[in-house]
Structure formats: structure tokens, C-alpha cells
Write a protein that holds these residues in place. Structure first.
Motif, PDB file in Angstrom:
ATOM      1  N   ASP A 126       0.901  -1.320   0.092  1.00 41.00           N
ATOM      2  CA  ASP A 126      -0.170   0.053  -0.144  1.00 41.00           C
ATOM      3  C   ASP A 126       0.854   1.026   0.547  1.00 41.00           C
ATOM      4  OD1 ASP A 126      -1.840   1.790   0.558  1.00 41.00           O
ATOM      5  OD2 ASP A 126      -2.847   1.302   2.278  1.00 41.00           O
ATOM      6  N   GLU A 127       0.682   1.565  -1.102  1.00 47.28           N
ATOM      7  CA  GLU A 127       2.234   2.456  -1.372  1.00 47.28           C
ATOM      8  C   GLU A 127       1.537   4.302  -0.303  1.00 47.28           C
ATOM      9  OE1 GLU A 127       3.111   4.091  -5.817  1.00 47.28           O
ATOM     10  OE2 GLU A 127       2.152   1.738  -5.915  1.00 47.28           O
ATOM     11  N   HIS A 128       0.410   4.395  -0.960  1.00 50.22           N
ATOM     12  CA  HIS A 128      -0.446   6.135  -0.117  1.00 50.22           C
ATOM     13  C   HIS A 128      -0.380   5.945   1.531  1.00 50.22           C
ATOM     14  CE1 HIS A 128      -1.230   6.534  -4.253  1.00 50.22           C
ATOM     15  NE2 HIS A 128      -1.566   5.333  -4.501  1.00 50.22           N
ATOM     16  N   ASN A 129      -0.950   4.581   2.252  1.00 50.73           N
ATOM     17  CA  ASN A 129      -1.556   4.734   3.614  1.00 50.73           C
ATOM     18  C   ASN A 129       0.013   4.245   3.832  1.00 50.73           C
ATOM     19  OD1 ASN A 129      -4.106   5.949   3.477  1.00 50.73           O
ATOM     20  ND2 ASN A 129      -4.203   3.552   3.005  1.00 50.73           N
ATOM     21  N   GLU A 130       0.377   5.702   5.794  1.00 52.02           N
ATOM     22  CA  GLU A 130       0.975   4.938   6.494  1.00 52.02           C
ATOM     23  C   GLU A 130       1.275   3.739   7.113  1.00 52.02           C
ATOM     24  OE1 GLU A 130       1.745   7.522  10.669  1.00 52.02           O
ATOM     25  OE2 GLU A 130       2.710   8.897   8.358  1.00 52.02           O
ATOM     26  N   LYS A 131       1.955   2.672   7.219  1.00 53.79           N
ATOM     27  CA  LYS A 131       2.629   1.938   7.855  1.00 53.79           C
ATOM     28  C   LYS A 131       3.175   2.097   9.004  1.00 53.79           C
ATOM     29  CE  LYS A 131       2.858   1.007   3.948  1.00 53.79           C
ATOM     30  NZ  LYS A 131       2.685   1.684   3.054  1.00 53.79           N
ATOM     31  N   GLN A 132       3.292   1.220   9.825  1.00 51.08           N
ATOM     32  CA  GLN A 132       4.490   1.356  11.416  1.00 51.08           C
ATOM     33  C   GLN A 132       5.101  -0.228  11.653  1.00 51.08           C
ATOM     34  OE1 GLN A 132       2.733   1.387  14.653  1.00 51.08           O
ATOM     35  NE2 GLN A 132       5.046   1.347  16.036  1.00 51.08           N
ATOM     36  N   ILE A 133       6.370  -0.506  10.851  1.00 52.00           N
ATOM     37  CA  ILE A 133       7.177  -1.640  11.187  1.00 52.00           C
ATOM     38  C   ILE A 133       6.985  -1.776  12.735  1.00 52.00           C
ATOM     39  CG2 ILE A 133       9.387  -3.358  10.568  1.00 52.00           C
ATOM     40  CD1 ILE A 133       9.042  -1.755   8.183  1.00 52.00           C
ATOM     41  N   HIS A 134       6.598  -2.763  13.291  1.00 54.44           N
ATOM     42  CA  HIS A 134       6.952  -2.870  14.587  1.00 54.44           C
ATOM     43  C   HIS A 134       8.392  -3.888  15.072  1.00 54.44           C
ATOM     44  CE1 HIS A 134       4.576  -6.072  14.246  1.00 54.44           C
ATOM     45  NE2 HIS A 134       3.411  -5.065  14.290  1.00 54.44           N
ATOM     46  N   ARG A 135       8.548  -4.522  14.250  1.00 58.67           N
ATOM     47  CA  ARG A 135       9.415  -5.312  14.361  1.00 58.67           C
ATOM     48  C   ARG A 135      10.096  -6.605  12.544  1.00 58.67           C
ATOM     49  NH1 ARG A 135       6.229 -10.508  17.550  1.00 58.67           N
ATOM     50  NH2 ARG A 135       5.631 -10.959  16.121  1.00 58.67           N
ATOM     51  N   ILE A 136      10.872  -6.744  13.018  1.00 58.76           N
ATOM     52  CA  ILE A 136      11.430  -8.299  12.238  1.00 58.76           C
ATOM     53  C   ILE A 136      11.882  -9.395  12.748  1.00 58.76           C
ATOM     54  CG2 ILE A 136      13.407  -8.418  10.216  1.00 58.76           C
ATOM     55  CD1 ILE A 136      11.238  -5.913   9.609  1.00 58.76           C
ATOM     56  N   ASN A 161       9.506   0.053  16.062  1.00 59.38           N
ATOM     57  CA  ASN A 161       8.439   0.772  16.119  1.00 59.38           C
ATOM     58  C   ASN A 161       9.092   2.222  15.044  1.00 59.38           C
ATOM     59  OD1 ASN A 161       6.540   1.906  16.873  1.00 59.38           O
ATOM     60  ND2 ASN A 161       7.751   2.705  19.004  1.00 59.38           N
ATOM     61  N   LEU A 162       8.622   2.341  13.558  1.00 60.51           N
ATOM     62  CA  LEU A 162       9.078   2.985  12.259  1.00 60.51           C
ATOM     63  C   LEU A 162       7.917   3.632  12.032  1.00 60.51           C
ATOM     64  CD1 LEU A 162      11.622   5.540  11.702  1.00 60.51           C
ATOM     65  CD2 LEU A 162      12.098   3.019  10.369  1.00 60.51           C
ATOM     66  N   ARG A 163       7.271   4.485  11.583  1.00 63.73           N
ATOM     67  CA  ARG A 163       5.923   4.706  10.900  1.00 63.73           C
ATOM     68  C   ARG A 163       6.733   5.104   9.370  1.00 63.73           C
ATOM     69  NH1 ARG A 163       1.884   4.480  14.032  1.00 63.73           N
ATOM     70  NH2 ARG A 163       0.339   5.806  12.919  1.00 63.73           N
ATOM     71  N   GLY A 164       6.156   5.228   8.330  1.00 65.62           N
ATOM     72  CA  GLY A 164       6.461   5.731   6.869  1.00 65.62           C
ATOM     73  C   GLY A 164       5.763   5.112   5.788  1.00 65.62           C
ATOM     74  N   ARG A 165       5.711   5.097   4.484  1.00 63.99           N
ATOM     75  CA  ARG A 165       4.866   5.314   3.997  1.00 63.99           C
ATOM     76  C   ARG A 165       5.779   3.778   3.052  1.00 63.99           C
ATOM     77  NH1 ARG A 165       3.045   9.774   4.043  1.00 63.99           N
ATOM     78  NH2 ARG A 165       0.661   9.957   4.035  1.00 63.99           N
ATOM     79  N   GLY A 166       7.286   3.738   2.882  1.00 60.33           N
ATOM     80  CA  GLY A 166       8.238   2.903   2.436  1.00 60.33           C
ATOM     81  C   GLY A 166       9.068   3.023   2.905  1.00 60.33           C
ATOM     82  N   PHE A 167       9.916   1.842   2.982  1.00 57.74           N
ATOM     83  CA  PHE A 167      11.260   1.263   3.645  1.00 57.74           C
ATOM     84  C   PHE A 167      12.721   0.737   3.978  1.00 57.74           C
ATOM     85  CE2 PHE A 167       7.323   1.121   6.423  1.00 57.74           C
ATOM     86  CZ  PHE A 167       7.313   1.986   7.179  1.00 57.74           C
ATOM     87  N   GLN A 168      13.155   0.800   3.786  1.00 58.52           N
ATOM     88  CA  GLN A 168      14.249   0.134   3.435  1.00 58.52           C
ATOM     89  C   GLN A 168      15.217  -1.202   4.972  1.00 58.52           C
ATOM     90  OE1 GLN A 168      17.001   2.949   1.619  1.00 58.52           O
ATOM     91  NE2 GLN A 168      17.541   1.655   0.172  1.00 58.52           N
ATOM     92  N   ILE A 169      15.144  -2.360   5.081  1.00 62.42           N
ATOM     93  CA  ILE A 169      16.095  -3.048   5.560  1.00 62.42           C
ATOM     94  C   ILE A 169      17.746  -2.917   4.986  1.00 62.42           C
ATOM     95  CG2 ILE A 169      15.783  -5.271   6.526  1.00 62.42           C
ATOM     96  CD1 ILE A 169      13.199  -5.270   6.569  1.00 62.42           C
TER      97      ILE A 169
END
Length: 123
Positions: free
Chosen positions: A38-48, A88-96
């Protein structure tokens, strides 16, 4: 590398609080930008969540960066069969960026990686 997502540089540099691994090799795995379906909405990555092959040997560093440039992650220590890195990081796109220091005589193998995230709303 001065920071997890920076370009590697050959030359001089200052190292703060170094960890020393005798005869260690550094493996770096970095993803491209992911929008997690979902490239338009914000997400929260809480763990890997990571699952390694039994008897994998090495030390894990894992970091996540959002599209605003914020980076969260940590050094998790020696590899175990199951590992969790809380971000615990919020955003629309992420890199690992996953870095593993290991010895050439003691291999490691990752079986799977899962990203624990929640969908939020964009206003």
C-alpha cells in the motif's frame, strides 16, 4: 560504512565504540524501497522476525529506514535460530539493512524474514 545506509568508503575515518571480530567477514543485505502492499497509506513497522538455519554462526546488526530518513535498529548479538528486532518506525516506504559479521569457516544461512507491521491512516 559510517552509518547503516551510507555508501562504503575506502580511507580514513573515526570509529566510536568499535566491536572487534578477529578474522571476521561482513555480509551486508540491503533491500530496495518497500511499500508493503500500500504505497499511499502510512504503516508502522514494529518488528522484523528472522529465522536462521540451525547452527548458523555470526553476529547480527539490523536497521530499518523510512522515507523521511529516520533509522531505527540495533545490534542483536550472536545468531540464534529465531531472532526478533523491534523497530517501531512509521512511514510509507521502508528499506532494511541487515549486516552479519561471521567467520569464513563458520557459515550462516537465513531461512526467512517477516516484517511485522500495522496499517495506519494518512490525513
Amino acid at each position: 560504512k559510517a552509518e547503516p545506509f551510507s555508501e562504503s568508503v575506502i580511507g580514513e575515518g573515526a570509529i566510536e565504540s568499535p566491536l572487534y571480530f578477529k578474522d571476521g567477514y561482513l555480509s551486508i543485505a540491503e533491500t530496495n524501497w518497500m511499500h508493503l502492499g500500500d504505497e499511499h497509506n502510512e504503516k508502522q513497522i514494529h518488528r522484523i522476525d528472522l529465522r536462521f538455519h540451525k547452527n548458523s554462526v555470526g553476529h547480527l546488526f539490523l536497521y530499518v529506514r523510512n522515507d523521511d530518513g529516520m533509522v531505527k535498529g540495533q545490534y542483536k548479538g550472536a545468531l540464534k535460530e529465531h531472532m526478533k528486532v523491534f523497530t517501531n518506525l512509521r512511514g510509507r516506504g521502508f528499506q532494511i539493512c541487515m549486516m552479519i559479521v561471521a567467520h569464513k569457516d563458520y557459515p550462516w544461512a537465513m531461512r526467512e524474514m517477516a516484517i511485522g507491521h500495522l496499517y495506519g491512516k494518512s490525513f
